[in-house]
Design a protein around this motif. Structure first.
Motif, PDB file in Angstrom:
ATOM      1  N   ALA A  41      -8.733  55.295  -7.949  1.00  0.00           N
ATOM      2  CA  ALA A  41      -9.713  54.405  -8.576  1.00  0.00           C
ATOM      3  C   ALA A  41      -9.430  54.284 -10.066  1.00  0.00           C
ATOM      4  CB  ALA A  41     -11.122  54.920  -8.338  1.00  0.00           C
ATOM      5  N   ARG A  42      -9.068  55.438 -10.685  1.00  0.00           N
ATOM      6  CA  ARG A  42      -8.798  55.405 -12.117  1.00  0.00           C
ATOM      7  C   ARG A  42      -7.580  54.532 -12.419  1.00  0.00           C
ATOM      8  NH1 ARG A  42      -7.564  60.456 -13.312  1.00  0.00           N
ATOM      9  NH2 ARG A  42      -9.561  61.036 -12.372  1.00  0.00           N
ATOM     10  N   ARG A  43      -6.571  54.600 -11.544  1.00  0.00           N
ATOM     11  CA  ARG A  43      -5.375  53.778 -11.768  1.00  0.00           C
ATOM     12  C   ARG A  43      -5.712  52.298 -11.792  1.00  0.00           C
ATOM     13  NH1 ARG A  43      -2.308  56.888  -8.158  1.00  0.00           N
ATOM     14  NH2 ARG A  43      -2.264  55.170  -6.686  1.00  0.00           N
ATOM     15  N   LEU A  44      -6.571  51.845 -10.841  1.00  0.00           N
ATOM     16  CA  LEU A  44      -6.950  50.429 -10.815  1.00  0.00           C
ATOM     17  C   LEU A  44      -7.763  50.086 -12.058  1.00  0.00           C
ATOM     18  CD1 LEU A  44      -7.281  47.644  -9.601  1.00  0.00           C
ATOM     19  CD2 LEU A  44      -9.157  48.522  -8.201  1.00  0.00           C
ATOM     20  N   SER A  45      -8.727  50.952 -12.371  1.00  0.00           N
ATOM     21  CA  SER A  45      -9.590  50.714 -13.523  1.00  0.00           C
ATOM     22  C   SER A  45      -8.769  50.599 -14.808  1.00  0.00           C
ATOM     23  CB  SER A  45     -10.596  51.854 -13.616  1.00  0.00           C
ATOM     24  OG  SER A  45     -11.310  51.779 -14.817  1.00  0.00           O
ATOM     25  N   GLU A  46      -7.806  51.501 -14.956  1.00  0.00           N
ATOM     26  CA  GLU A  46      -6.984  51.491 -16.172  1.00  0.00           C
ATOM     27  C   GLU A  46      -6.018  50.314 -16.197  1.00  0.00           C
ATOM     28  OE1 GLU A  46      -5.238  55.352 -16.336  1.00  0.00           O
ATOM     29  OE2 GLU A  46      -7.088  56.285 -17.065  1.00  0.00           O
ATOM     30  N   ALA A  47      -5.529  49.934 -15.022  1.00  0.00           N
ATOM     31  CA  ALA A  47      -4.611  48.800 -14.958  1.00  0.00           C
ATOM     32  C   ALA A  47      -5.293  47.531 -15.465  1.00  0.00           C
ATOM     33  CB  ALA A  47      -4.101  48.609 -13.529  1.00  0.00           C
ATOM     34  N   ILE A  48      -6.593  47.421 -15.163  1.00  0.00           N
ATOM     35  CA  ILE A  48      -7.349  46.244 -15.615  1.00  0.00           C
ATOM     36  C   ILE A  48      -7.459  46.242 -17.135  1.00  0.00           C
ATOM     37  CG2 ILE A  48      -9.637  45.163 -15.625  1.00  0.00           C
ATOM     38  CD1 ILE A  48      -9.901  46.252 -12.691  1.00  0.00           C
ATOM     39  N   LEU A  49      -7.819  47.411 -17.695  1.00  0.00           N
ATOM     40  CA  LEU A  49      -7.952  47.489 -19.159  1.00  0.00           C
ATOM     41  C   LEU A  49      -6.598  47.314 -19.839  1.00  0.00           C
ATOM     42  CD1 LEU A  49     -10.537  50.356 -19.666  1.00  0.00           C
ATOM     43  CD2 LEU A  49     -10.885  47.887 -19.636  1.00  0.00           C
ATOM     44  N   ASP A  50      -5.565  47.859 -19.193  1.00  0.00           N
ATOM     45  CA  ASP A  50      -4.226  47.799 -19.768  1.00  0.00           C
ATOM     46  C   ASP A  50      -3.738  46.369 -19.984  1.00  0.00           C
ATOM     47  OD1 ASP A  50      -3.797  50.412 -20.139  1.00  0.00           O
ATOM     48  OD2 ASP A  50      -2.036  50.574 -18.848  1.00  0.00           O
TER      49      ASP A  50
ATOM     50  N   SER B   7       2.635  45.948 -17.332  1.00  0.00           N
ATOM     51  CA  SER B   7       1.232  46.236 -17.059  1.00  0.00           C
ATOM     52  C   SER B   7       0.661  45.231 -16.059  1.00  0.00           C
ATOM     53  CB  SER B   7       0.420  46.233 -18.359  1.00  0.00           C
ATOM     54  OG  SER B   7       0.604  45.030 -19.059  1.00  0.00           O
ATOM     55  N   ARG B  10       1.913  46.126 -12.651  1.00  0.00           N
ATOM     56  CA  ARG B  10       1.204  47.295 -12.144  1.00  0.00           C
ATOM     57  C   ARG B  10      -0.181  46.896 -11.631  1.00  0.00           C
ATOM     58  NH1 ARG B  10       2.215  50.361 -16.271  1.00  0.00           N
ATOM     59  NH2 ARG B  10       0.189  50.092 -17.226  1.00  0.00           N
ATOM     60  N   LEU B  11      -0.871  46.024 -12.387  1.00  0.00           N
ATOM     61  CA  LEU B  11      -2.195  45.576 -11.941  1.00  0.00           C
ATOM     62  C   LEU B  11      -2.082  44.841 -10.609  1.00  0.00           C
ATOM     63  CD1 LEU B  11      -5.212  45.138 -12.279  1.00  0.00           C
ATOM     64  CD2 LEU B  11      -4.712  43.149 -13.712  1.00  0.00           C
ATOM     65  N   GLU B  14      -1.636  47.355  -7.895  1.00  0.00           N
ATOM     66  CA  GLU B  14      -2.891  48.054  -7.599  1.00  0.00           C
ATOM     67  C   GLU B  14      -3.830  47.153  -6.795  1.00  0.00           C
ATOM     68  OE1 GLU B  14      -3.768  51.127  -8.064  1.00  0.00           O
ATOM     69  OE2 GLU B  14      -1.986  51.748  -9.165  1.00  0.00           O
ATOM     70  N   SER B  45     -13.803  47.152 -14.839  1.00  0.00           N
ATOM     71  CA  SER B  45     -13.115  48.434 -14.936  1.00  0.00           C
ATOM     72  C   SER B  45     -14.118  49.590 -14.894  1.00  0.00           C
ATOM     73  CB  SER B  45     -12.306  48.456 -16.228  1.00  0.00           C
ATOM     74  OG  SER B  45     -11.813  49.737 -16.477  1.00  0.00           O
ATOM     75  N   ILE B  48     -15.863  50.209 -11.489  1.00  0.00           N
ATOM     76  CA  ILE B  48     -15.034  50.975 -10.546  1.00  0.00           C
ATOM     77  C   ILE B  48     -15.182  52.474 -10.808  1.00  0.00           C
ATOM     78  CG2 ILE B  48     -12.647  51.496  -9.876  1.00  0.00           C
ATOM     79  CD1 ILE B  48     -12.059  48.480 -10.497  1.00  0.00           C
ATOM     80  N   LEU B  49     -15.083  52.868 -12.080  1.00  0.00           N
ATOM     81  CA  LEU B  49     -15.217  54.289 -12.408  1.00  0.00           C
ATOM     82  C   LEU B  49     -16.628  54.796 -12.129  1.00  0.00           C
ATOM     83  CD1 LEU B  49     -13.198  54.617 -15.725  1.00  0.00           C
ATOM     84  CD2 LEU B  49     -12.487  55.096 -13.382  1.00  0.00           C
ATOM     85  N   LYS B  52     -17.364  55.862  -8.594  1.00  0.00           N
ATOM     86  CA  LYS B  52     -16.744  57.149  -8.292  1.00  0.00           C
ATOM     87  C   LYS B  52     -17.513  58.301  -8.948  1.00  0.00           C
ATOM     88  CE  LYS B  52     -13.507  57.335  -6.139  1.00  0.00           C
ATOM     89  NZ  LYS B  52     -13.413  57.284  -4.663  1.00  0.00           N
TER      90      LYS B  52
END
Lengths: 200, 200
Positions: A41-50, B7, B10-11, B14, B45, B48-49, B52
């Motif tokens: 979940a963190r990977r998806l969340s961070e990918a969005i912000l990234d 990036s 990667r998104l 994901e 983002s 999602i977190l 969880k």
């Protein structure tokens, strides 16, 4: 429905606002995210912000990039005498996927659409003209969408570049490879007939 | 395709891993997220977190909840003499949406599936039996999925509760066999609740 769990209801609402995701799909994805590991979940969340934090426009061609100039503009092996003009970065991606083009790009970031209040100065047209005037370019290939507005945008830029002496071309139009004549749209059949090529 | 922008690639990767999202949809959503305001992207983002971090199982019924007990278990206006047994929290949601049930729930967190190595002790069956034995319950409604495994799970629990004297019912088969509760329409779920039949 009462929001049984606030954070879940909020996630479903956020997901529903994405293109092509209805409420049912949003629910399905939300319950999926509940089941994955916190790490996933963190990977998806961070990918969005990234993507928001890292991606910007290439100062030359307006392609999406993390570094300026973008990889294509910076790639010494690409043919710098040709510029392919597209409306959006995803059009550029589509052409890159096709894999046969080795020149540079210019992303207009839209098309001229007076009814939507989108005018030439809202696009990156001036920068394209500069690039051509700077020299070294022998051909500009227009790969805007085959719509009235796409064609109108080409016409506008064509006038600006007419005096440059650079070769101006546009993508061939016709029946898409892998399709059948039976289901081709009348305009694409008309284009195909119009642009017919001599055999061998 | 070379990952033109890391990036973004990667998104897209994901997003493609989410259920029901293919590579094309993932691209479309990724480009959409590039265009929205940073605030909108941050909201998704964080949502999602948040799910969880905040959501856990209700200690009584195993429903998804931010507080323990969950809103339904804590709701004094619900009929505490009836427990509706479902496989997953989203089944509970589906029944809540139908809007006609006013009792409590018990989420099994799965169904007995020996081939997948899921046995009675992997589910919350023991806690259900405890709740019934604690008294005050006059009816247990089984709302597992209308599948072989769902029915097998009911059979197993039925034996455990046979001596309790509590009325055991299951949903009417207004819902088409072979489908899943999660995607049944609210009216057909309401019908199924309404027409529940006594077990054997």
């Amino acid at each position: 429905m009462p929001p049984l769990v606030e954070s879940l209801a909020r996630l479903i609402a956020e997901l529903s606002s994405l293109p092509g995701i209805g409420e049912r799909s949003a629910e399905r994805i939300a319950f999926h995210l509940l089941r994955v590991t916190p790490d996933e979940a963190r990977r998806l969340s961070e990918a969005i912000l990234d993507v928001k934090a890292r991606i910007r426009s290439c100062g030359t061609c307006s392609n999406l990039t993390e570094a300026d100039p973008c990889r294509i503009c910076a790639d010494g092996s690409r043919d710098r005498s040709t510029i392919c003009v597209v409306e959006q970065p995803n059009d550029l991606w589509a052409i890159e996927k096709a894999g046969s083009y080795r020149g540079l790009y210019h992303v207009l970031l839209g098309r001229i659409a007076p009814l939507e209040d989108i005018h030439p100065e809202d696009l990156t047209i001036a920068r394209l003209v500069e690039r051509v005037r700077a020299g070294g370019v022998t051909e500009v290939i227009f790969a805007t969408n085959p719509t009235l507005e796409g064609d109108g945008t080409v016409l506008h830029i064509q006038r600006l570049l007419a005096a440059s002496g650079v070769r101006l071309t546009r993508l061939a139009r016709g029946i898409p490879a892998g399709s059948t004549l039976q289901y081709a749209s009348p305009p694409s059949l008309a284009d195909a007939l119009d642009g017919r090529r001599p055999l061998g």
